[in-house]
Write an enzyme that holds these catalytic residues in place. Structure first.
Site, mmCIF file in Angstrom:
data_model
loop_
_atom_site.group_PDB
_atom_site.id
_atom_site.type_symbol
_atom_site.label_atom_id
_atom_site.label_comp_id
_atom_site.label_asym_id
_atom_site.label_seq_id
_atom_site.Cartn_x
_atom_site.Cartn_y
_atom_site.Cartn_z
ATOM 1 N N HIS A 22 -6.238 15.379 -2.487
ATOM 2 C CA HIS A 22 -6.868 14.057 -2.542
ATOM 3 C C HIS A 22 -8.347 14.152 -2.917
ATOM 4 O O HIS A 22 -8.872 13.254 -3.569
ATOM 5 C CB HIS A 22 -6.653 13.305 -1.229
ATOM 6 C CG HIS A 22 -5.285 12.717 -1.146
ATOM 7 N ND1 HIS A 22 -4.173 13.463 -0.810
ATOM 8 C CD2 HIS A 22 -4.843 11.468 -1.416
ATOM 9 C CE1 HIS A 22 -3.108 12.687 -0.867
ATOM 10 N NE2 HIS A 22 -3.474 11.472 -1.227
ATOM 11 N N TYR A 41 -8.907 1.773 -0.393
ATOM 12 C CA TYR A 41 -7.744 2.593 -0.072
ATOM 13 C C TYR A 41 -8.232 3.788 0.715
ATOM 14 O O TYR A 41 -9.021 4.585 0.207
ATOM 15 C CB TYR A 41 -7.056 3.036 -1.364
ATOM 16 C CG TYR A 41 -5.646 3.576 -1.214
ATOM 17 C CD1 TYR A 41 -5.115 3.967 0.002
ATOM 18 C CD2 TYR A 41 -4.841 3.714 -2.330
ATOM 19 C CE1 TYR A 41 -3.831 4.454 0.116
ATOM 20 C CE2 TYR A 41 -3.545 4.194 -2.232
ATOM 21 C CZ TYR A 41 -3.047 4.570 -1.008
ATOM 22 O OH TYR A 41 -1.775 5.055 -0.907
ATOM 23 N N TRP A 76 2.537 11.962 -9.542
ATOM 24 C CA TRP A 76 1.849 12.225 -8.274
ATOM 25 C C TRP A 76 2.858 12.475 -7.150
ATOM 26 O O TRP A 76 2.708 13.400 -6.363
ATOM 27 C CB TRP A 76 0.912 11.078 -7.926
ATOM 28 C CG TRP A 76 0.164 11.298 -6.648
ATOM 29 C CD1 TRP A 76 0.432 10.744 -5.431
ATOM 30 C CD2 TRP A 76 -0.970 12.144 -6.462
ATOM 31 N NE1 TRP A 76 -0.476 11.201 -4.498
ATOM 32 C CE2 TRP A 76 -1.340 12.054 -5.098
ATOM 33 C CE3 TRP A 76 -1.708 12.977 -7.311
ATOM 34 C CZ2 TRP A 76 -2.413 12.769 -4.570
ATOM 35 C CZ3 TRP A 76 -2.786 13.675 -6.777
ATOM 36 C CH2 TRP A 76 -3.124 13.572 -5.430
ATOM 37 N N TRP A 77 3.876 11.626 -7.076
ATOM 38 C CA TRP A 77 4.899 11.816 -6.049
ATOM 39 C C TRP A 77 5.527 13.204 -6.160
ATOM 40 O O TRP A 77 5.702 13.895 -5.157
ATOM 41 C CB TRP A 77 6.004 10.774 -6.182
ATOM 42 C CG TRP A 77 5.651 9.404 -5.694
ATOM 43 C CD1 TRP A 77 4.540 9.011 -5.010
ATOM 44 C CD2 TRP A 77 6.446 8.230 -5.866
ATOM 45 N NE1 TRP A 77 4.586 7.660 -4.741
ATOM 46 C CE2 TRP A 77 5.757 7.167 -5.254
ATOM 47 C CE3 TRP A 77 7.669 7.986 -6.472
ATOM 48 C CZ2 TRP A 77 6.250 5.873 -5.233
ATOM 49 C CZ3 TRP A 77 8.163 6.693 -6.454
ATOM 50 C CH2 TRP A 77 7.462 5.650 -5.838
#
Length: 103
Positions: A22, A41, A76-77
């Site tokens: 991240h 976020y 990304w997943w």
């Protein structure tokens, strides 16, 4: 503004890797999130339980709903699937939380 909160879980030995990924969030992922209406976020980790708490502010549910189908989100997943609990499509196992208080 619509506020959303959710819970997820990472594997206990992956806290540092989750943080690293991240910290190095891909620019195209940041762009996609903003283009789909995310203005705030944040994700928080409880290191004792490996639970994640996500907080998100969006403009529109329908617009936000389009994130799952984007190529960058799918990528990304897949990238994150080895360090956290996921569904068969590599999306994170996520439980939406219900707001019960606001000051």
């Amino acid at each position: 503004m619509i506020k959303k909160a959710f819970a997820m879980k990472i594997y206990p030995d992956q806290h540092e890797e989750y943080q690293k990924r991240h910290d190095e969030l891909w620019p195209e992922m940041r762009t996609m999130l903003k283009e789909h209406g995310a203005s705030q976020y944040s994700i928080f980790l409880n290191p004792e339980t490996s639970e994640l708490f996500g907080y998100l502010e969006i403009e529109d549910e329908e617009r936000w709903g389009g994130t799952a189908a984007t190529a960058i989100n799918q990528k990304w997943w897949h990238y994150m699937a080895d360090i956290m609990e996921t569904n068969p499509d590599d999306s994170p196992v996520s439980k939406e939380l219900v707001q019960v208080f606001e000051l």
